[in-house]
Structure formats: structure tokens, C-alpha cells
Design an enzyme around this catalytic site. Structure first.
Site, PDB file in Angstrom:
ATOM      1  N   GLU A  76      -2.520  10.217  -0.973  1.00  0.00           N
ATOM      2  CA  GLU A  76      -3.791   9.502  -0.887  1.00  0.00           C
ATOM      3  C   GLU A  76      -4.133   9.167   0.549  1.00  0.00           C
ATOM      4  O   GLU A  76      -5.300   9.220   0.953  1.00  0.00           O
ATOM      5  CB  GLU A  76      -3.735   8.215  -1.723  1.00  0.00           C
ATOM      6  CG  GLU A  76      -5.053   7.461  -1.820  1.00  0.00           C
ATOM      7  CD  GLU A  76      -5.291   6.475  -0.692  1.00  0.00           C
ATOM      8  OE1 GLU A  76      -6.436   6.011  -0.546  1.00  0.00           O
ATOM      9  OE2 GLU A  76      -4.335   6.161   0.052  1.00  0.00           O
ATOM     10  N   GLU A  77      -3.118   8.831   1.332  1.00  0.00           N
ATOM     11  CA  GLU A  77      -3.365   8.277   2.662  1.00  0.00           C
ATOM     12  C   GLU A  77      -4.020   9.264   3.630  1.00  0.00           C
ATOM     13  O   GLU A  77      -4.887   8.879   4.406  1.00  0.00           O
ATOM     14  CB  GLU A  77      -2.047   7.766   3.278  1.00  0.00           C
ATOM     15  CG  GLU A  77      -1.466   6.535   2.593  1.00  0.00           C
ATOM     16  CD  GLU A  77      -2.306   5.294   2.765  1.00  0.00           C
ATOM     17  OE1 GLU A  77      -3.383   5.382   3.382  1.00  0.00           O
ATOM     18  OE2 GLU A  77      -1.907   4.234   2.289  1.00  0.00           O
ATOM     19  N   ASP A 108       0.839  -1.200   0.000  1.00  0.00           N
ATOM     20  CA  ASP A 108       0.000   0.000   0.000  1.00  0.00           C
ATOM     21  C   ASP A 108       0.871   1.245   0.000  1.00  0.00           C
ATOM     22  O   ASP A 108       1.223   1.755   1.073  1.00  0.00           O
ATOM     23  CB  ASP A 108      -0.919  -0.021   1.222  1.00  0.00           C
ATOM     24  CG  ASP A 108      -1.911   1.120   1.247  1.00  0.00           C
ATOM     25  OD1 ASP A 108      -2.191   1.686   0.181  1.00  0.00           O
ATOM     26  OD2 ASP A 108      -2.401   1.454   2.347  1.00  0.00           O
ATOM     27  N   ASP A 110      -4.651  -0.086  -6.126  1.00  0.00           N
ATOM     28  CA  ASP A 110      -4.445   0.303  -4.725  1.00  0.00           C
ATOM     29  C   ASP A 110      -5.095  -0.722  -3.801  1.00  0.00           C
ATOM     30  O   ASP A 110      -5.803  -0.373  -2.860  1.00  0.00           O
ATOM     31  CB  ASP A 110      -5.014   1.700  -4.467  1.00  0.00           C
ATOM     32  CG  ASP A 110      -4.691   2.208  -3.064  1.00  0.00           C
ATOM     33  OD1 ASP A 110      -3.780   1.643  -2.419  1.00  0.00           O
ATOM     34  OD2 ASP A 110      -5.358   3.161  -2.611  1.00  0.00           O
TER      35      ASP A 110
END
Length: 471
Positions: free
Chosen positions: A329-330, A295, A357
Site C-alpha cells: 500500500e505504501e 501504520d 488504516d
């Protein structure tokens, strides 16, 4: 009779052409798989990202190194263009390792494993010690109310459902307590929040992740941490025996002002329709406790590999194909939003976007966000993937970073690997290069390249034309 014979000749020619087309597509897809499995670059790219750079939290030095590394690697592929797209991202640091223990009045303390949630404030310098109240979700807070919650540490202990085959559905069913738990508990006067890690696996590794305080003022914000599943079970068991036990934890995390970072973008210009764009991508940032291999290092290198495979296979696409390595993104989705914002500003016509993802495990197929007519066309390609045991072509979500591109006509898709082990590693210290299987990673890259090849070759023009005629 002559008309019937002519019609049969036309039908025969059409069938022959379709068969030849399918044979050509089958051979091209076979070539893409061969190149990925025999000469693939995704695995060594991932090894560098994971072991030479490590966890790539937005705003960190490691994230910047990842930007520089992937840009340089894309430039070496001889793409038509490679560039950086500036984007402002949040900066949060974990600080010193977290420390926590459970203690009853009668016995010694028992150390437990926790991780601060991304975006959390720190505890006081001396730590936070308080009684604990266990709840099963956000809805439980109102049931207990301020009298039972005020001054205590709220322990959210709703587990991921084990009876859901789709593990992302299980994750979605309880992620709200991680993301909004602190904001909601603070409204009832809670002193802090501990959240059960979002994983089916029972082990000692806590799983971090993003959280938000919403519009809560800074002076009302409370520290929030994830506790490992094994220690969550232990704490829950102890509370059943003694509701007056104390929980202590200390965290030194810190939020800073936003800093500049970048999306990394490379493209192969289309030969016939250069103003129609196809995007493939993953997110370059990761959490800091592992090295972000699943990830989303896997999605990053698989997306880069798609363009490399096109080059190696001698495929010159009709449409412009872009790889976009999104930043943040996180804990913010700033990169995905920035890319979509600039694409809209330039009036770019994106016909398709594919995101990886969900880890580097064995690919099973794709979830597709499209109109029924578009989805039916994609379903017609399913037999081409059957030899590779790719069978999942279902309507559903695509990916977080490409979701801002949704406009009613752009087809969005997400690679769907086998997800049963994904949440063993997701946002935890176990998300490392050693957890990724080389062959599975390469199969995923080839599957993505094959899908992109078919979208580029056939597009969705015929569907749009038919719909216009029907109107």
C-alpha cells in the site's frame, strides 16, 4: 373494526420482532467486545509483527517474514481456507543512514534530521551541496521560475493546517509536495528537494513517505528527502536571516527491479450465501524507519481478530467473510489492485469491504462510501454502537487498498479512530509498538467485528429490491 384489529396485531408483532432482533444484536455485539477486551489476540500479534519482525518495506526480508507469520497465525484459527496471492511489488532500499547539515559562510555547520523519501534516487557519492529556495507548495514553483530555482535545493515548507479538526484533511492538503515535489522541481532545473515532514508535532523525527517522478527520465531525477518539522522551522528561520546559506545532504538509497511478494488471505465460508463476499483488511507492508505498529500493523491484527472473534463467539456467517492483508500500500498499491483484478476476473460478488488504516487509536466510527439508501440502512444500526461511544457514521472515503473494489454497488468503509495523534507517528521512527494502547487497539477490533456482523446478517438486498421496483 376487524381489519383494524388485525392490522394492529400485525404491527404489534412486527414491533415485537424488531425489538427482539435488536436485543439479539445488542447481546451479540456485547459478546464480541467482551471477547476482544478479555481474551483478545490482536495485541500479542502486533507485538510480534512490531518487535520480532519490524519495519516491513515491500520487497524486503521483513515483509516476507510478515507474510509467513500472518499466514501461519490465520491457519491456526481453523479458517475454511488460507492462501497467498502473488503480486509483483517495487523494491527500494534506504541504504546507509542519511546525513545533512546547514551551513552559513560565517558560521559552523548545524546537523539536521532528514529521511529519504521512498523511491528517491541517491545523491552523488560525495553528497549534494547547494543554495536553498523556500517555497510553500507546488504552485510557488512557477512563480519563481527557472532563473531562481535552477541549481538550487527546493525546500517545500507548507505545513499541515492546524485549524482543520480532521487531520487527514490537513494531510491531504499538503501531501502533493511530498509526492510530486521532486518531479515538478526538476522541471525548473532544481538540484534536489527537501520537504517539510507531514506532522503537526514539532520534533526531531522526519517522516518519510512515497514520492513519484512521473514520466521523468532517469537522468533528470533529483534526490528528495523529508526534513523534521523542528529542523524545517530552523532552516526557514535561517533563510530569513541569510538567503545564501548552503544545505548539504547525502543519501545512498536505491531502486531495484520489481520482486514477487504476496497478499495474505483467509476466509470463513458463508452458510447461506457463500458467493457473496465481505472483506476486512489492512496493509501488511510499512515503512522501514519504525516498526509500522500504527501504520498499518494495527489494521492487520484488527482484521485478523475479526475472524477470530467470529470463531470464538460461535458466529457462522451467512456470507463468506475474507480477511485480506494487502502488500505494498505504501509505495504502489499493488496488493489492492491485484486483489480487485482477480476478484473481477473470477466475477466475485463483493457486497462490502472494510479497511483499517488510520492507526490503533480509540475508535470513533466509520466513514462510508455508499449510495444514500445503503448509507441510511447503516445509520439505522448506529444505536447499537452508542454504548461503546461509537458515533461517527458519515459518508466519505474508505481506504486505499479496498478502493479498487468500488463499482457503484459494493459498499466500502473505513474504520475511523481518533486521529489527533496519528500524524505524530505516521511514517516516522516513532511508529512503534510502545505507541499503541492495548485497550484502544482491542476496542477497534471489536468495533470492526460488530460492523461486519451486522452487514453479514442484514446485507443490502432489501435496498436493491426496492430500487429495482422503483425502476
Amino acid at each position: 373494526m376487524k381489519k383494524l384489529i388485525a392490522l394492529l396485531i400485525i404491527l404489534s408483532a412486527w414491533v415485537t420482532q424488531a425489538q427482539n432482533q435488536q436485543q439479539e444484536d445488542s447481546l451479540t455485539i456485547r459478546k464480541l467486545y467482551d471477547l476482544s477486551l478479555l481474551q483478545g489476540q490482536s495485541y500479542p500479534w502486533l507485538e510480534h509483527l512490531s518487535n520480532k519482525i519490524g519495519g516491513r518495506l515491500s520487497g524486503s526480508l521483513e515483509a516476507q517474514r510478515a507474510v509467513e507469520y500472518t499466514k501461519a497465525e490465520l491457519e491456526q484459527l481453523g479458517l475454511d481456507r488460507v492462501w497467498l496471492q502473488p503480486v509483483m511489488v517495487p523494491k527500494w532500499t534506504r541504504g546507509n543512514p542519511e546525513y545533512a547539515y546547514v551551513q552559513t559562510q560565517e558560521g559552523p555547520s548545524t546537523v539536521v534530521n532528514i529521511l529519504a523519501l521512498g523511491g528517491s534516487v541517491a545523491t552523488p557519492e560525495t553528497g549534494l551541496r547547494a543554495k536553498v529556495i523556500e517555497v510553500q507548495g507546488l504552485e510557488d514553483l512557477a512563480r519563481y521560475g527557472r532563473p531562481q530555482i535552477e541549481g538550487k535545493i527546493v525546500f517545500f515548507n507548507r505545513p499541515m493546517r492546524a485549524d482543520l479538526i480532521h487531520t487527514f484533511s490537513a494531510y491531504g492538503g499538503c501531501v502533493d509536495q511530498r509526492y510530486s515535489g521532486a518531479a515538478e522541481a526538476a522541471k525548473y532545473g532544481a538540484a534536489g528537494v527537501i520537504v517539510r515532514s507531514l506532522s503537526h508535532k514539532i520534533d526531531d523525527h522526519p517522516h518519510t513517505g512515497a514520492m513519484s517522478y512521473g514520466d521523468l527520465p532517469n537522468n533528470k531525477r533529483i534526490p528528495a528527502a523529508a526534513i523534521s518539522t523542528k529542523d524545517a522551522d530552523y532552516l526557514s528561520g535561517m533563510l530569513k536571516l541569510n538567503k545564501d546559506l548552503d544545505f548539504y545532504y547525502k543519501m545512498s538509497c536505491r531502486n531495484f527491479e520489481d520482486v514477487e511478494s504476496y497478499n495474505v488471505i483467509g476466509e470463513i465460508k458463508g452458510t447461506e450465501r457463500p458467493d457473496e463476499y465481505i472483506v476486512v483488511g489492512g496493509h501488511l507492508d510499512s515503512w522501514d524507519v519504525g516498526d509500522g505498529a500504527h501504520d498499518d500493523g494495527a489494521g492487520v491484527v484488527q482484521s485478523m481478530e475479526v475472524l477470530r472473534l467470529f470463531r470464538e463467539a460461535g458466529i457462522r456467517p451467512k456470507r463468506t467473510i475474507r480477511v485480506v492483508l494487502f502488500m505494498n500500500e505504501e509505495n504502489g498499491l499493488r496488493g489492492g489492485n491485484k486483489y480487485a483484478e482477480e476478484a473481477k476476473m473470477r466475477k466475485e460478488n463483493h457486497i462490502f469491504a472494510l479497511e483499517s488504516d488510520a492507526g490503533g487509536f480509540t475508535p470513533r466510527g466509520f466513514s462510508i462510501d455508499a449510495r444514500d439508501s445503503q448509507h441510511e440502512k447503516i445509520q439505522s444500526w448506529k444505536p447499537l454502537f452508542k454504548p461503546y461511544l461509537i458515533h461517527y457514521f458519515e459518508k466519505g472515503g474508505s481506504g486505499a487498498d479496498i478502493s479498487p473494489l468500488k463499482n457503484g454497488s459494493t459498499v466500502l468503509a473505513g474504520l475511523r479512530p481518533d486521529s489527533q495523534r496519528y500524524f505524530d507517528h505516521h511514517h516516522a521512527a516513532t511508529d512503534t509498538f510502545e505507541a499503541v494502547n492495548k485497550r484502544e487497539l482491542e476496542l477497534g477490533a471489536a468495533t470492526m467485528a460488530s460492523f461486519i456482523y451486522l452487514v453479514d446478517k442484514y446485507g443490502f438486498d432489501d435496498i436493491q429490491n426496492e430500487e429495482e421496483i422503483l425502476k
